[in-house]
Design a protein around this motif. Structure first.
Motif: not given
Ligand SMILES: [Zn+2]
Ligand SMILES: Nc1nc2c(ncn2[C@@H]2O[C@H](COP(=O)(O)OP(=O)(O)OP(=O)(O)O)[C@@H](O)[C@H]2O)c(=O)[nH]1
Ligand SMILES: [Mg+2]
Length: 299
Positions: A254-256, A259-263, A267-271
């Motif tokens: 679901h990250c926008r 190359n999202c680092s989820h930090q 729009g970060c799915g992990v966060l």
């Molecule tokens: Zn992310």
């Protein structure tokens, strides 16, 4: 005289020489030939024989994986071609969450199946406390085995199903009971341990080198290693690190940004999973620390 080339397995590594086991079971002391070659315990290597007890090691077969450990001074490789990582923790002394988390990440990144061993469950009062601390890891789907390593029959019954046909590595802090587990599974390893400690005049059987042993009836191999404080992850790429957190997978879809680092990305799915409590905070913090360490090591 033509030199005989033999494929053999490294069972011990001592800096300047290796203990290498030939297909017939004989063990030879082998020296690296030519330029420094970095064989490690668990490697299959090609050697040439020299006399009756020595040899030269000149090639390492391709590895399935390579694991590292760190001490205060440096990171070094210590085992190769491992199928299962047994992370041994005990009711007492208390274990480090950080080490456990890193070991799991290292296992997943290296394509090794982790198993958590909670040892010394005979020390009654504090067992529940240890179970509570382990619960977040169990909910990631990591199998956990509770043991009393001094009870040989229990060790056999509970661990053999995980070890048959595999190369297993025992990893953990000092005094968690790794060598006690080894001794339960491999009776003639005990003799060796006692010999060593008597020779060194040490009162305690503290392991000083990583070594590979065979389970009875050729059931598999088991590697015992010295107590570790830090599991080496410095060699991992950011992608490897991310692979070490399989619980992120379903959310990062679901990250926008691809190359999202989820930090910190919007729009970060992990966060957002973290916010909803679907991902454990301690695990996400470890992930952040690993990325940070990686970044600062580069500069
Ligand atoms: Zn992310
Ligand atoms: N009560 C109890 N003691 C145990 C158990 N397993 C191991 N021990 C004891 O714990 C101590 C440490 O065990 P070791 O097997 O030497 O620990 P290790 O993890 O190999 O330690 P290092 O070689 O220093 O890394 C020894 O005194 C063991 O007898 C257990 O299940 N219950
Ligand atoms: Mg030991």
């Amino acid at each position: 005289m033509s030199e005989q080339v033999v494929s053999a397995r490294v069972i011990g590594a001592h800096g300047r020489h290796y203990d290498v086991e030939l297909p017939n079971g004989a063990v030879r002391r082998c020296y690296p030939k030519g330029k420094r070659n970095e064989a490690t315990v668990g490697d299959t290597v090609d050697i040439t024989l020299d006399g009756d007890s020595e040899g030269y090691l000149f090639a390492i077969h391709p590895r399935k994986n390579l694991l590292y450990r760190s001490d205060e001074w440096r990171t070094k490789q210590f085992a190769a071609n491992v199928d299962r990582l047994f992370i041994v923790v005990a009711v007492e002394p208390t274990f480090s969450d950080d080490l456990l988390g890193r070991a799991l990440t290292g296992a997943w990144a290296a394509d090794v199946e982790p198993v958590i061993v909670l040892n010394k469950v005979d020390l009654g009062d504090r067992v529940d406390q240890a179970r509570i601390r382990l619960a977040p890891y169990i909910s990631l789907g990591v199998p956990m085995v509770e043991l009393v390593a001094t009870d040989t029959a229990v060790v056999f019954d509970r661990l053999m199903p995980f070890m048959t046909g595999k190369t297993s590595l025992l990893l953990g802090q000092s005094a968690m009971g790794k060598s006690t587990i080894l001794n339960a599974l491999v009776p003639n390893a005990r003799a060796l341990t006692q010999e060593h400690s008597v020779a060194l005049g040490a009162g305690k059987h503290t392991t000083t080198t990583t070594r590979l042993y065979h389970l009875p009836n050729s059931a598999g191999d088991i590697i015992d290693s010295p107590g570790v404080q830090v599991f080496g992850l410095a060699h991992l790429s950011p992608e490897d690190i991310e692979r070490g957190f399989p619980e992120f997978v379903e959310h990062k879809r679901h990250c926008r940004f691809y190359n999202c680092s989820h930090q910190h990305e919007p729009g970060c799915g992990v966060l957002s999973a973290l916010e909803k409590g679907l991902i454990d905070t301690i695990r996400h913090q470890l992930y952040g620390r690993l990325l940070e360490e990686k970044a600062s090591a580069k500069t």
